[in-house]
Scaffold this motif. Structure first.
Motif, short mmCIF file in Angstrom:
data_model
loop_
_atom_site.label_atom_id
_atom_site.label_comp_id
_atom_site.label_asym_id
_atom_site.label_seq_id
_atom_site.Cartn_x
_atom_site.Cartn_y
_atom_site.Cartn_z
N GLU A 37 0.73 -1.22 -0.05
CA GLU A 37 -0.02 -0.05 0.15
C GLU A 37 0.84 1.33 0.09
N LEU A 123 7.57 8.86 -11.30
CA LEU A 123 6.26 8.55 -11.19
C LEU A 123 6.13 7.04 -10.38
N VAL A 124 5.35 7.03 -9.04
CA VAL A 124 5.34 5.96 -8.41
C VAL A 124 3.78 5.66 -8.19
N ILE A 125 3.60 4.40 -8.62
CA ILE A 125 2.25 3.65 -8.17
C ILE A 125 2.50 2.44 -6.94
N GLU A 127 0.33 -0.40 -4.65
CA GLU A 127 -1.02 -1.50 -4.60
C GLU A 127 -1.01 -2.00 -5.90
N THR A 128 0.30 -2.12 -6.60
CA THR A 128 0.16 -2.79 -7.82
C THR A 128 1.25 -3.70 -8.04
N THR A 146 0.79 -5.90 -15.27
CA THR A 146 0.38 -5.68 -13.81
C THR A 146 -1.00 -6.35 -13.50
N ASP A 147 -1.40 -6.53 -12.11
CA ASP A 147 -2.41 -7.19 -12.02
C ASP A 147 -3.72 -6.10 -11.87
N ARG A 148 -3.50 -4.78 -12.42
CA ARG A 148 -4.60 -3.83 -12.51
C ARG A 148 -5.03 -4.02 -13.97
N ALA A 149 -6.45 -3.91 -14.10
CA ALA A 149 -6.78 -3.97 -15.69
C ALA A 149 -6.46 -2.62 -16.20
N PHE C 192 -11.23 -2.24 -7.49
CA PHE C 192 -9.95 -2.24 -7.47
C PHE C 192 -9.53 -1.45 -8.82
N GLY C 193 -9.10 -0.19 -8.58
CA GLY C 193 -8.79 0.86 -9.69
C GLY C 193 -8.25 0.33 -10.84
N SER C 194 -8.19 0.77 -12.00
CA SER C 194 -7.70 0.30 -13.26
C SER C 194 -6.04 0.91 -13.21
N LEU C 195 -5.33 0.46 -14.25
CA LEU C 195 -4.04 0.99 -14.39
C LEU C 195 -4.02 2.59 -14.63
N PRO C 196 -4.78 2.78 -15.66
CA PRO C 196 -4.93 4.50 -16.08
C PRO C 196 -5.48 5.05 -14.71
N ALA C 198 -4.43 4.22 -11.67
CA ALA C 198 -3.33 4.36 -10.91
C ALA C 198 -2.33 5.51 -11.10
N ALA C 202 -1.34 9.12 -9.54
CA ALA C 202 0.25 9.27 -9.16
C ALA C 202 0.64 10.58 -9.79
#
Ligand SMILES: Cc1cc2nc3c(=O)[nH]c(=O)nc-3n(C[C@H](O)[C@H](O)[C@H](O)COP(=O)(O)OP(=O)(O)OC[C@H]3O[C@@H](n4cnc5c(N)ncnc54)[C@H](O)[C@@H]3O)c2cc1C
Ligand SMILES: Cc1cc2nc3c(=O)[nH]c(=O)nc-3n(C[C@H](O)[C@H](O)[C@H](O)COP(=O)(O)OP(=O)(O)OC[C@H]3O[C@@H](n4cnc5c(N)ncnc54)[C@H](O)[C@@H]3O)c2cc1C
Ligand SMILES: Nc1ncnc2c1ncn2[C@@H]1O[C@H](COP(=O)(O)O)[C@@H](O)[C@H]1O
Lengths: 433, 369, 280
Positions: A37, A123-125, A127-128, A146-149, C192-196, C198, C202
């Motif tokens: 997180e 740029l840092v994200i 929870e991914t 990644t696990d994000r859609a 769960f938010g998408s990559l875009p 996220a 940021a």
């Protein structure tokens, strides 16, 4: 959607943060991806920070970073069941700034480091989780999934700083499964107590700290060590052993830690503290021989993921920061020179590592793990003998000292032949040389 | 109560405004639901009586109802008298039929402005919390939610409201400075139910509400009553058998149900067990579940964390079964058995079964002897 | 539809402990999280946006660190984030908090009219459930608390129908927009938010509003000054004077223990005994 970056760094531990920071400072368009997180969210341990590696990145860190105490005393205890014999080294030299070693709480420290990384322009994200490395048809790494859609991410180069487990490196075939004899399983707890309690228990002033390294019977013959550090208002205590040993003895590190905390010399140091317990964590301790291929077409590995840990000196985060920095410097220079991120070009990373203290130190102790493995007496018989000798010598009971010396010597000989004793000394000397 | 745990702010000395000194009396909002006074209001009357006596003032109930409630509303007032109220303010209007925030807020605000109580207590139910928050904001005064203890500061007659904070691990006492009335809500079953005094009476003060249905924006389209047949009435159960994580696996929860069945008891649970889905959410006892006050509470495999404790420590008799002799629950239970739930629970079930069967076979006179 | 969602950053109370010796609150390493109840409100607002179009603005009042909570909301899909932050807000109770938030939401409305304001049911640190009703009263919005389901929104008619958890049942309420909804827990599941999302979170700026930017007119109504309630003391619950009477029998079987327990209950708690007799 596909976004493009110059570089992607996976992980926000010391290695990933050092790499991302360096890349951003060099003006690259860099993305860092962290599973937790926040940076350090999964890393709540206290630890030792070696100043030098961080100073090379952020010279002014002492004014900003959340540091707990600077170390002024190092104790080394060889433990028997109810006693220890050891050395204490304390020097006022350690009180002179700039200090060389600090205790830190990783959760706080990593968060601060991550803030510096963002400020540097990365740029840092969070929870991914990076689930996969993307490759082109020639096998070159070109990005991550990644696990994000909602899309993939592309980059010229991917730096893997995803820690000891590095599923990514394993999946990509960059690194073999870790062998149980190459990794230690460590558990650690933090016990909170008021600052002045810590200061009086350890005989230190405000801001000063103590480290205790322990070996001997606390690990029950398994290869490993215990440790205790003083933080600001807490004490970190933990123990780690090689996974292969733990498996063979069917013990858990929790049991070891419970026993260790009950040791009559340790119990008073943590008494009355409020305990917080944290899950176990692996430490790659295979040393030099365990280091995998650390670069390839479009990728580099830094930190624990590349097995860069000096188990003998308990150095990990500084190696992580150094390898992360060197990886990033290599990339940044290639980038400035307009060179592609091919395996041939990235090989420069390994050359630089070989020239640095990282490889030199790991090289120095390369045989140590095997020696301890093959010679369990270092961990059981000797600690016991040493403690018994000390007890015999120090007890005032009307027996003259010369007889006592004879008794001790006989004791050693009973347990181990004179030849064995000499052999052991030689092996150790060679390994540490 | 024990030592303070945080730097205590010195209470600011406040001289109450002249205007606010006129505020006198303790009020309890009498909540009713489908023809019955909500038990929390009666519990509050018990508490309010003590506060009023300490202050030397009257205790009043506030009854708001639709016109269609007719004489029933006077019945609520009578109940309030029997539980300790000296008088009741009664407001009846067409617009007060079903609870709605706007007319109720307006009505209660009007009453406060007209009769000026120094303390106003409401139950921390969905209705009470909705109403209290709106009324406090409208009156621009302080409100302390979910109090567990109410007292009067002898120095300045102000209300000391104590409530859990930081997830229940601490308690704090809150005072309302230069504002009146001092408002507080209390959850059901936190305060003891007072004895009723049948036949006790008091005055009814009627007050109108100048509001027409056309002025009200929100409309109730429908009320879907809960199916009460299967829902547990935990808060009002006299015997509760509760299980926690110490049961180890979901199948073992049957041991709790078995004992409950023999005792004719309700089943309770700690939060982890609810979260793991071993039992339904409305069985949870504690800070984020139900507050209970049974005569007998049997806790099996429950550690006694503060969040659980605040929900059940009002029980007359607490029995704890835990295999850890240092479990915190033994600090406040009345009886403790150190042992494995898997063996102790069946033994208890058996013992109670035998006891109840024997008692059942005894003639009534002998039982009394 | 333009929804404003109020979110608060709170310490994860599951991890707060009281020091056994010094009795002080130990916050070390206690992570700050988005108040879990607020996520249900956020998800509901996002669903309405996805369904009807429009925007979701998240707002929080708190110290600068609370920006993390807002950024999290952005990564979950919120469009805009505003942090209301000023030293003058320190020490606010629920009354002062609702005053400040209401003022700020009015400012937001000047940029883009607000149709719905959402709050969580309650916070896990303050736990009062007052801020939502407070904002509604101050803004003159219809208040819908404990909403378990939004049945229908008709923007063209400016109407909304919701189900509200009431004592003993569910109320189906119809009211006019704009209104304020406090969302009941477990009424939906956070996405769960998408990559875009996220990446946008940021990059995006979280606007910081001080008291002037937030449109505060009366400074006596904010912060400590505007708070009628004060915490006069904080303490740990007292241990009960006597500890449990332990039922133990040397070499006793579980049956012996059970029998002994029943005997002791009968001896010490006649009330319980009477209750049991009634159930025989
Ligand atoms: C008990 C213990 C005590 C120690 N004490 C010391 C000490 O005193 N001094 C010292 O110098 N070293 C110490 N070490 C070693 C030190 O902690 C490590 O060497 C160091 O943390 C390595 O840094 P890293 O960045 O390589 O990996 P990590 O710190 O493990 O960071 C890896 C990061 O990558 C993230 N990640 C992993 N996979 C993915 C993915 N697929 N997608 C996105 N993110 C991912 C993880 O969440 C994590 O944040 C200790 C280790 C242990 C276990
Ligand atoms: C904001 C917040 C709200 C909360 N609200 C609630 C709430 O409303 N209700 C609630 O209950 N909790 C609540 N909690 C959780 C609470 O803090 C505790 O975590 C919880 O009550 C612990 O449940 P437990 O006793 O079942 O489990 P544990 O704490 O795990 O205890 C299990 C116990 O069982 C014993 N045991 C194990 N095996 C056996 C055996 N074979 N035989 C006998 N004993 C055994 C153990 O010794 C231990 O004492 C809340 C927490 C927070 C942060
Ligand atoms: N400081 C704040 N900033 C934003 N929203 C808040 C704040 N405090 C409370 N809220 C909102 O009001 C709701 C109720 O809070 P409370 O009255 O503290 O229980 C929360 O769920 C939030 O949605």
């Amino acid at each position: 959607m596909i976004e493009r970056f110059d570089a992607i760094v996976v992980g926000a531990g010391p290695a990933g943060n050092a790499a991302t920071y360096t890349l951003a400072k060099s003006g690259l368009h860099v993305l860092q991806i962290e599973r937790g997180e926040t940076a350090g969210a999964k890393n709540v341990q206290g630890a030792i920070l070696y100043a030098d590696a961080l100073e090379r990145l952020i010279p002014e860190f002492r004014d900003e970073a959340p540091l707990e105490r600077h170390i002024i005393e190092q104790r080394m205890w060889v433990m028997d069941d109810e006693s220890y014999i050891g050395t204490h080294f304390r020097s006022d030299e350690f009180n002179k700034p700039p200090h060389n070693r600090y205790t830190i709480i990783r959760a706080k420290f990593d968060k601060w480091f991550s803030k510096k990384v963002r400020e540097a322009g990365a740029l840092v994200i969070n929870e991914t989780t990076v689930t996969e490395l993307l490759r082109d048809d020639r096998g070159k790494v070109i990005g991550v999934r990644t696990d994000r859609a909602g899309g993939d991410l592309h980059a010229d180069v991917v730096i893997l700083a995803d820690g000891v487990n590095s599923t990514l490196a394993r999946k990509a075939g960059f690194r073999p499964e870790i062998e149980p004899k190459h990794v230690a399983l460590a558990v650690k707890e933090i016990h909170f107590m008021p600052r002045d309690t810590i200061e009086s228990r350890f005989n230190i002033h405000k801001g000063e700290g103590v480290v205790i390294e322990m070996l001997g019977k606390i690990t029950q013959g398994m290869m490993g060590t215990g440790f205790l550090y003083t933080n600001g208002d807490s004490v970190s205590i933990g123990i780690g052993c090689m996974l292969s040993d733990l498996m063979a003895q069917k013990t858990t590190p929790y049991e070891l830690l419970e026993r260790m905390k009950a040791h009559p010399s340790i119990r008073p140091l943590i008494q009355g503290g409020e305990m917080k317990e944290y899950a176990a964590h692996l430490i790659p301790e295979g040393g030099y021989h365990a280091i995998p291929q650390v670069f390839g077409d479009g990728w580099l590995i830094a930190g624990d993921s590349g097995m860069f840990v000096n188990a003998v000196h308990r150095e990990g985060s500084n190696l992580a920061m150094t390898t992360g920095r060197i990886a990033a410097e290599t990339v940044a220079e290639l980038f400035k020179a307009g060179q592609p991120m091919t395996a041939a070009n990235l090989a420069e990373y390994r050359r630089r590592l070989d020239d640095s203290f990282v490889m030199k130190d790991l090289m120095k102790y390369k045989d140590l793990p095997d020696i301890f493995h093959a010679n369990k007496q270092f961990l059981t018989t000797y600690p016991e003998l040493l403690n018994r000798s000390a007890y015999t010598m120090l007890r005032v009971d009307g027996v003259d000292k010369l007889s006592k010396e004879r008794e001790i010597f006989a004791d050693f000989r009973d347990k181990r032949s004179l030849f064995g004793l000499l052999g052991d000394a030689f092996k150790l000397w060679r390994a540490f040389r | 109560m024990s030592e303070p745990t945080a730097p205590v702010k010195k209470k600011r000395k406040v001289v109450l405004d002249q205007r606010l000194q006129a505020y006198r009396g303790v009020w309890v909002y009498i909540e009713h639901e489908r023809g019955r006074v909500h038990p929390v209001s009666l519990e509050l009357l018990g508490e309010g009586r003590k506060l009023a006596d300490t202050l030397g003032v009257e205790l009043a109930g506030v009854v708001m109802a639709g016109v269609d409630a007719g004489a029933e509303a006077r019945g609520y007032c009578q109940t309030a008298f029997e539980y300790g109220a000296d008088l009741c303010y009664l407001m009846q209007s067409d617009v007060l039929g079903e609870y709605r925030n706007e007319p109720y807020t307006q009505g209660l605000t009007d009453l406060v402005n007209a009769y000026q109580p120094e303390i106003l207590l409401l139950g921390a139910t969905t209705l009470g919390r909705d109403l209290a928050g709106s009324v406090a904001t409208t009156l621009n005064t302080g409100l302390t939610a979910d109090c567990t203890e109410l007292a009067i500061d002898p120095d300045d007659r102000s209300l000391l409201s104590t409530r859990p904070t930081f997830g229940g691990s601490l308690l704090c006492t809150i005072v309302t400075l230069n504002y009146r009335p001092q408002m507080a809500t209390v959850r059901p079953r936190v305060m003891a139910m007072p004895e009723s005094q049948p036949g006790r009476t008091g005055r009814i003060v009627e007050h109108g509400l100048l509001l027409a249905e056309a002025d009200i924006v929100t409309k109730v389209l429908e009320f879907i009553a809960d199916d009460r047949r299967d829902t547990p009435q935990l808060p009002f159960a006299d015997i509760i058998v509760a299980g926690g994580r110490g049961l180890g696996k979901p199948e073992n929860f049957q041991l709790i149900r078995d004992l409950a069945k023999v005792l004719g008891a309700e089943v309770g649970a700690s939060r982890p067990v609810v979260q793991a889905g071993w039992v339904e959410a409305d069985r949870q006892v504690g800070q984020s579940g139900k507050t209970v006050r049974p005569k007998l509470y049997i806790a099996a495999g429950i550690s006694g964390a503060i969040q659980h404790r605040v929900g059940m420590e009002g029980a007359d008799c607490i029995v704890a079964i835990n295999n850890d002799p240092d479990a915190p629950i033994f600090e406040f239970a009345h009886f403790g058995i150190v042992g494995d739930v898997a063996t102790i629970l069946p033994a208890l079930t058996e013992a109670f079964w035998v006891k109840l069967k024997r008692q059942a076979s005894l003639p009534p006179q002998e039982e009394a002897a | 539809m333009h929804s404003v969602v109020c979110i608060k950053q709170v310490p994860d109370s599951a991890q707060i402990r009281v020091h056994p010796v010094t009795n002080t609150i130990m916050r070390q390493g206690v992570p700050a999280i988005v108040n879990p109840y607020d996520l249900f409100a956020l998800e509901e607002a996002l669903r309405l946006r996805d369904q009807l179009g429009g925007r979701v603005t998240v707002i929080s009042m708190g110290p600068t660190q609370a920006e993390v909570a807002l950024r999290k909301a952005l990564s979950l899909g919120a469009d805009d984030a505003i942090l209301v932050t000023d030293k003058a807000f320190a020490g606010a109770d629920t009354l002062a908090t609702s005053y400040a938030l209401a003022a700020a939401i009015r400012q937001i409305g000047k940029e883009l009219p607000v149709d719905l304001v959402f709050t969580g049911k309650q916070t896990i640190d303050g736990d009062t459930a007052q801020v939502g009703p407070g904002i509604a009263r101050r803004m003159g919005l219809q208040l819908l608390t404990y909403v378990s389901r939004i049945v229908e929104v008709a923007p063209e008619r400016r109407e909304i129908v919701v189900e509200r958890r009431a004592e003993g049942g569910v109320q189906v309420l119809q009211t006019r927009l704009p209104c304020l909804i406090t969302m009941l827990e477990d009424s939906n599941r956070m996405r769960f938010g998408s990559l875009p999302d996220a990446l946008r979170a940021a990059r995006q700026e979280v606007r910081h509003w001080d008291k002037t930017a937030a449109g505060i007119e009366d400074v006596t109504k904010i912060g400590l000054k505007g708070s009628p309630t004060i915490v006069s003391k904080v303490f740990t619950p007292s241990p009960r004077a006597e500890k449990a009477e332990m039922i133990a029998i040397e070499d006793g079987s579980p049956a012996d223990l059970a029998a002994a327990l029943l005997g002791r209950i009968a001896a010490r708690f006649p009330g319980v005994e009477k209750e049991l007799a009634q159930r025989a």
